[in-house]
Design an enzyme around this catalytic site. Structure first.
Site, PDB file in Angstrom:
ATOM      1  N   LYS A 180     -26.328  42.718  -5.417  1.00  0.00           N
ATOM      2  CA  LYS A 180     -25.633  42.769  -4.123  1.00  0.00           C
ATOM      3  C   LYS A 180     -25.477  41.395  -3.473  1.00  0.00           C
ATOM      4  O   LYS A 180     -24.553  41.166  -2.703  1.00  0.00           O
ATOM      5  CB  LYS A 180     -26.389  43.687  -3.153  1.00  0.00           C
ATOM      6  CG  LYS A 180     -26.271  45.161  -3.477  1.00  0.00           C
ATOM      7  CD  LYS A 180     -26.967  45.968  -2.397  1.00  0.00           C
ATOM      8  CE  LYS A 180     -26.900  47.439  -2.665  1.00  0.00           C
ATOM      9  NZ  LYS A 180     -27.500  48.243  -1.598  1.00  0.00           N
ATOM     10  N   THR A 206     -44.730  41.133   2.607  1.00  0.00           N
ATOM     11  CA  THR A 206     -44.578  39.681   2.690  1.00  0.00           C
ATOM     12  C   THR A 206     -44.152  39.371   4.125  1.00  0.00           C
ATOM     13  O   THR A 206     -42.972  39.479   4.478  1.00  0.00           O
ATOM     14  CB  THR A 206     -43.515  39.190   1.679  1.00  0.00           C
ATOM     15  OG1 THR A 206     -43.787  39.800   0.421  1.00  0.00           O
ATOM     16  CG2 THR A 206     -43.511  37.684   1.538  1.00  0.00           C
ATOM     17  N   ASP A 232     -23.578  49.996   3.820  1.00  0.00           N
ATOM     18  CA  ASP A 232     -24.915  50.596   3.971  1.00  0.00           C
ATOM     19  C   ASP A 232     -25.278  50.806   5.446  1.00  0.00           C
ATOM     20  O   ASP A 232     -25.868  51.827   5.811  1.00  0.00           O
ATOM     21  CB  ASP A 232     -25.985  49.713   3.319  1.00  0.00           C
ATOM     22  CG  ASP A 232     -26.060  49.919   1.807  1.00  0.00           C
ATOM     23  OD1 ASP A 232     -25.627  50.977   1.324  1.00  0.00           O
ATOM     24  OD2 ASP A 232     -26.549  49.006   1.112  1.00  0.00           O
ATOM     25  N   THR A 238     -24.541  47.458  -6.845  1.00  0.00           N
ATOM     26  CA  THR A 238     -25.900  47.874  -6.503  1.00  0.00           C
ATOM     27  C   THR A 238     -26.922  46.909  -7.081  1.00  0.00           C
ATOM     28  O   THR A 238     -26.552  45.853  -7.611  1.00  0.00           O
ATOM     29  CB  THR A 238     -26.133  49.355  -6.925  1.00  0.00           C
ATOM     30  OG1 THR A 238     -27.389  49.768  -6.387  1.00  0.00           O
ATOM     31  CG2 THR A 238     -26.143  49.541  -8.430  1.00  0.00           C
ATOM     32  N   GLY A 241     -32.884  43.950   0.982  1.00  0.00           N
ATOM     33  CA  GLY A 241     -31.465  44.156   1.273  1.00  0.00           C
ATOM     34  C   GLY A 241     -31.216  45.370   2.161  1.00  0.00           C
ATOM     35  O   GLY A 241     -30.493  45.274   3.171  1.00  0.00           O
TER      36      GLY A 241
HETATM   37  P1  NAP Z   1     -35.720  45.321  -2.119  1.00  0.00           P
HETATM   38  O1  NAP Z   1     -34.657  44.315  -1.847  1.00  0.00           O
HETATM   39  O2  NAP Z   1     -36.585  45.222  -3.312  1.00  0.00           O
HETATM   40  O3  NAP Z   1     -36.642  45.378  -0.797  1.00  0.00           O
HETATM   41  C1  NAP Z   1     -37.841  46.100  -0.692  1.00  0.00           C
HETATM   42  C2  NAP Z   1     -38.750  45.359   0.289  1.00  0.00           C
HETATM   43  O4  NAP Z   1     -39.906  46.154   0.533  1.00  0.00           O
HETATM   44  C3  NAP Z   1     -39.226  44.008  -0.231  1.00  0.00           C
HETATM   45  O5  NAP Z   1     -39.130  43.041   0.784  1.00  0.00           O
HETATM   46  C4  NAP Z   1     -40.670  44.295  -0.610  1.00  0.00           C
HETATM   47  O6  NAP Z   1     -41.502  43.166  -0.482  1.00  0.00           O
HETATM   48  C5  NAP Z   1     -41.071  45.326   0.413  1.00  0.00           C
HETATM   49  N1  NAP Z   1     -42.186  46.137  -0.032  1.00  0.00           N
HETATM   50  C6  NAP Z   1     -42.423  46.649  -1.258  1.00  0.00           C
HETATM   51  N2  NAP Z   1     -43.569  47.335  -1.285  1.00  0.00           N
HETATM   52  C7  NAP Z   1     -44.107  47.259  -0.042  1.00  0.00           C
HETATM   53  C8  NAP Z   1     -45.276  47.776   0.558  1.00  0.00           C
HETATM   54  N3  NAP Z   1     -46.166  48.500  -0.139  1.00  0.00           N
HETATM   55  N4  NAP Z   1     -45.489  47.516   1.868  1.00  0.00           N
HETATM   56  C9  NAP Z   1     -44.618  46.769   2.571  1.00  0.00           C
HETATM   57  N5  NAP Z   1     -43.493  46.235   2.054  1.00  0.00           N
HETATM   58  C10 NAP Z   1     -43.223  46.481   0.758  1.00  0.00           C
HETATM   59  O7  NAP Z   1     -35.065  46.785  -2.223  1.00  0.00           O
HETATM   60  P2  NAP Z   1     -33.771  47.327  -1.436  1.00  0.00           P
HETATM   61  O8  NAP Z   1     -32.550  47.072  -2.223  1.00  0.00           O
HETATM   62  O9  NAP Z   1     -33.843  46.849  -0.027  1.00  0.00           O
HETATM   63  O10 NAP Z   1     -34.029  48.903  -1.503  1.00  0.00           O
HETATM   64  C11 NAP Z   1     -35.137  49.519  -0.894  1.00  0.00           C
HETATM   65  C12 NAP Z   1     -35.085  51.028  -1.082  1.00  0.00           C
HETATM   66  O11 NAP Z   1     -33.973  51.573  -0.392  1.00  0.00           O
HETATM   67  C13 NAP Z   1     -34.914  51.473  -2.538  1.00  0.00           C
HETATM   68  O12 NAP Z   1     -35.701  52.614  -2.767  1.00  0.00           O
HETATM   69  C14 NAP Z   1     -33.445  51.824  -2.634  1.00  0.00           C
HETATM   70  O13 NAP Z   1     -33.176  52.779  -3.633  1.00  0.00           O
HETATM   71  C15 NAP Z   1     -33.218  52.397  -1.255  1.00  0.00           C
HETATM   72  N6  NAP Z   1     -31.808  52.370  -0.827  1.00  0.00           N
HETATM   73  C16 NAP Z   1     -31.230  53.544  -0.526  1.00  0.00           C
HETATM   74  C17 NAP Z   1     -29.911  53.561  -0.088  1.00  0.00           C
HETATM   75  C18 NAP Z   1     -29.284  54.867   0.266  1.00  0.00           C
HETATM   76  O14 NAP Z   1     -28.050  54.947   0.313  1.00  0.00           O
HETATM   77  N7  NAP Z   1     -30.061  55.883   0.559  1.00  0.00           N
HETATM   78  C19 NAP Z   1     -29.175  52.375   0.025  1.00  0.00           C
HETATM   79  C20 NAP Z   1     -29.817  51.176  -0.301  1.00  0.00           C
HETATM   80  C21 NAP Z   1     -31.135  51.186  -0.734  1.00  0.00           C
HETATM   81  P3  NAP Z   1     -41.666  42.119  -1.681  1.00  0.00           P
HETATM   82  O15 NAP Z   1     -40.518  41.212  -1.630  1.00  0.00           O
HETATM   83  O16 NAP Z   1     -42.968  41.475  -1.364  1.00  0.00           O
HETATM   84  O17 NAP Z   1     -41.701  42.917  -2.960  1.00  0.00           O
END
Ligand code: NAP
Length: 287
Positions: A76, A163, A112, A72, A140
């Site tokens: 990843k 972004t 996922d 996680t 991701g």
């Molecule tokens: P990540 O890699 O940090 O990606 C988040 C993305 O959202 C980044 O590109 C970020 O941009 C963008 N972002 C942040 N704030 C924003 C806003 N206000 N408006 C528009 N875009 C914004 O995180 P991730 O690993 O993909 O995970 C994202 C979420 O999914 C987390 O809450 C995680 O816990 C959840 N998740 C859940 C599961 C499940 O099984 N339910 C599985 C995987 C992930 P920047 O790069 O500019 O910061």
């Protein structure tokens, strides 16, 4: 059935690598499943604080006979170069969330995308084929969801991120691999595409903090639009509270968590995962 977990020298070890992971729901889910179907296995947390240690942790876990892992945040992507093989699914998404052992090799895959589609189908009765889908967040998870709905033949996929360059890059990547229309959209221009959207996915993590504001104004979409937030803790993040107020259908990310875990469980053990038992274990652990 329902055997109590008892650990011996023969117990197979599985676990989670990431940081922070002390509050993960995966140990509860997988240990309940092992116990229920009588598999002599245990699922532990291997917290790795620094990225520089991932290589030695992975090779140590492999050498000591660990049978399977989840990976996680924030490892990843980085973990991919320390595995013997990576499946096509994980290569496309550019991230591994599951490692299984085959012929003494550690093989990385990504569950996922499949987890998301299973949750849409089972929890929301929503089929992406022919639909307009907006994904907010091109990290991701957003990328995995994007490939999932493109592979499931969505009519059009919109990707937005604060972004914009990131949204563009992910859109291009999905478009080049899947024969589906994929467009990057600016956060300030979501209103222009709102009428074509049947499903909005929040993949930004905005809403994990109770004080967060909704990542998008749901008033721009029709009342029938499904709102899916990948967040599962809190169970009702701000976007879903808004959806409930507006009487729009909604789901949190618990179903995706469950199904990505179920698919991983199948890779590790080849056994059918006991879905209801896993779901109950998650619900107990999250309280
Ligand atoms: P990540 O890699 O940090 O990606 C988040 C993305 O959202 C980044 O590109 C970020 O941009 C963008 N972002 C942040 N704030 C924003 C806003 N206000 N408006 C528009 N875009 C914004 O995180 P991730 O690993 O993909 O995970 C994202 C979420 O999914 C987390 O809450 C995680 O816990 C959840 N998740 C859940 C599961 C499940 O099984 N339910 C599985 C995987 C992930 P920047 O790069 O500019 O910061």
């Amino acid at each position: 059935m329902g055997t109590k977990l008892s650990i011996s020298g023969r117990t197979s070890i599985y676990g989670l690598v990431g940081y922070p992971i002390k509050h993960s729901l995966s140990p509860a889910m997988h240990n309940a499943a092992f116990s229920y179907i009588g598999i002599d296995g245990v699922y532990l947390c291997f917290e790795v604080k620094e990225s520089k240690d991932v290589k030695v942790v992975i090779s140590g876990l492999k050498a000591s006979g660990v049978m399977g892992l989840n990976i996680t945040v924030p490892y990843k992507e980085v973990v991919m170069k320390f595995l013997d093989e990576v499946t096509v699914v994980a290569k496309r998404i550019g991230a591994v969330n599951t490692v299984f052992r085959r012929n003494n090799k550690f093989i990385g895959t990504n569950t996922d995308a499949e987890g998301f589609i299973r949750s849409l189908r089972d929890d929301c009765r929503f089929v992406p084929k022919g639909k307009g889908i907006l994904i907010i967040g091109a990290g991701g998870a957003g990328k995995a969801v994007g490939f999932a709905v493109a592979d499931a033949l969505a009519k059009v996929v919109f990707i937005a991120d604060r972004t914009y360059a990131k949204a563009k890059k992910v859109s291009q990547r999905i478009r080049s691999e899947c024969k589906v229309s994929v467009f990057a959209v600016k956060m300030t221009e979501l209103e222009n595409i709102a009428k074509d959207v049947n499903l909005v996915v929040n993949a930004t993590g905005v809403g994990r903090d109770e004080m967060d504001k909704p990542v998008v104004d749901l008033g721009i979409f029709s009342r029938e639009t499904l709102v899916y937030d990948l967040i599962y803790n809190p169970k009702m993040p701000v976007l879903l509270r808004e959806a409930r107020k507006r009487k729009m259908p909604y789901s949190n990310g618990l179903g995706m968590l469950l199904w990505q875990g179920a698919v991983a469980f199948k890779h590790w053990t080849k056994a059918d995962p006991p879905i209801e038992v896993m779901k109950r274990a998650i619900m107990r652990a999250i309280r």
